[in-house]
Design a protein around this motif. Structure first.
Motif, PDB file in Angstrom:
ATOM      1  N   ARG A   1       0.874  -1.172   0.000  1.00 57.59           N
ATOM      2  CA  ARG A   1       0.000   0.000   0.000  1.00 57.59           C
ATOM      3  C   ARG A   1       0.908   1.218   0.000  1.00 57.59           C
ATOM      4  O   ARG A   1       1.968   1.200   0.615  1.00 57.59           O
ATOM      5  N   SER A   2       0.488   2.271  -0.675  1.00 49.51           N
ATOM      6  CA  SER A   2       1.311   3.485  -0.679  1.00 49.51           C
ATOM      7  C   SER A   2       0.422   4.721  -0.790  1.00 49.51           C
ATOM      8  O   SER A   2      -0.652   4.678  -1.390  1.00 49.51           O
ATOM      9  N   TRP A   3       0.897   5.800  -0.229  1.00 50.04           N
ATOM     10  CA  TRP A   3       0.107   7.029  -0.182  1.00 50.04           C
ATOM     11  C   TRP A   3      -0.113   7.626  -1.567  1.00 50.04           C
ATOM     12  O   TRP A   3      -1.125   8.262  -1.815  1.00 50.04           O
ATOM     13  N   TYR A   4       0.826   7.445  -2.481  1.00 53.83           N
ATOM     14  CA  TYR A   4       0.668   8.015  -3.815  1.00 53.83           C
ATOM     15  C   TYR A   4      -0.200   7.148  -4.723  1.00 53.83           C
ATOM     16  O   TYR A   4      -0.445   7.504  -5.872  1.00 53.83           O
ATOM     17  N   ARG A   5      -0.651   6.028  -4.209  1.00 50.78           N
ATOM     18  CA  ARG A   5      -1.648   5.190  -4.876  1.00 50.78           C
ATOM     19  C   ARG A   5      -2.759   4.927  -3.860  1.00 50.78           C
ATOM     20  O   ARG A   5      -2.835   3.852  -3.267  1.00 50.78           O
ATOM     21  N   PRO A   6      -3.622   5.891  -3.634  1.00 58.99           N
ATOM     22  CA  PRO A   6      -4.606   5.740  -2.555  1.00 58.99           C
ATOM     23  C   PRO A   6      -5.549   4.549  -2.737  1.00 58.99           C
ATOM     24  O   PRO A   6      -6.068   4.026  -1.757  1.00 58.99           O
TER      25      PRO A   6
ATOM     26  N   THR B   1      -4.724   1.632  -3.328  1.00 61.23           N
ATOM     27  CA  THR B   1      -4.124   0.423  -2.755  1.00 61.23           C
ATOM     28  C   THR B   1      -4.532   0.218  -1.298  1.00 61.23           C
ATOM     29  O   THR B   1      -4.300  -0.865  -0.752  1.00 61.23           O
TER      30      THR B   1
END
Length: 172
Positions: A75-80, A82
């Motif tokens: 999960r990553s912040w720049y791919r919300p 996810t």
């Protein structure tokens, strides 16, 4: 990587073309920003699809006898998105076609492990798993196998009982 870039650009042009055609059919009643917004949405949607379909596309190329033992979900912040559906970006597989057991050491299995990651080269290496003692030895240059099936100069790593790759290599 280049083919995925071309696919993303093509998806942007394709959705922009659909929006432009729709705007012409509606006699230019849609706002002017609809065509560039459609191009951006098409590129974003294609990039997301390519990311999420990587695991299935990769594992579908594996021959029979290759078992996926472990995956990594990110999960990553720049791919919300996810945070809603985690993205699988790495896997560890066991190639059972390479399994070998020595008659004097039935609890040990020599096999091939495959490491694959998104945007990373796929790696393969030999491993010996001691299924009873729950340990692993990577087959490096200085490791030798004698006539009785014993490994010389091996660095054994103790594994937890629930190690998924060891369970896959040992057959459950």
């Amino acid at each position: 990587m280049l083919l995925e870039f071309i696919a993303i650009i093509a998806a942007g042009f394709g959705l922009a073309g659909l929006a432009l055609s729709l705007n012409i059919a509606l006699r230019r009643r849609l706002p002017q920003w609809i065509v560039p917004a459609s191009a951006g949405a098409g590129m974003l949607l294609m990039a997301i699809w390519l990311e999420y379909s990587w695991f299935e596309r990769t594992t579908s190329t594996f021959p029979d006898g290759v078992e996926v033992a472990s995956t990594n979900q990110a999960r990553s912040w720049y791919r919300p998105w996810t945070y809603v559906v985690p993205l699988t970006n790495r896997l560890i597989a066991v190639d059972h076609r390479a399994d070998r057991r020595h008659p004097d050491r039935p609890d040990q299995v020599l096999t091939r492990v495959i490491l694959a990651g998104r945007w990373e080269p796929t790696r393969q290496f030999g491993v010996v798993y001691d299924c009873r003692a729950r340990r692993r030895a990577d087959l490096l240059d200085e490791v030798e196998l004698d006539g009785s099936g014993e490994l010389k100069n091996a660095d054994w790593l103790q594994l937890p009982a629930d190690d998924r790759v060891m369970r896959a290599a040992c057959g459950g």
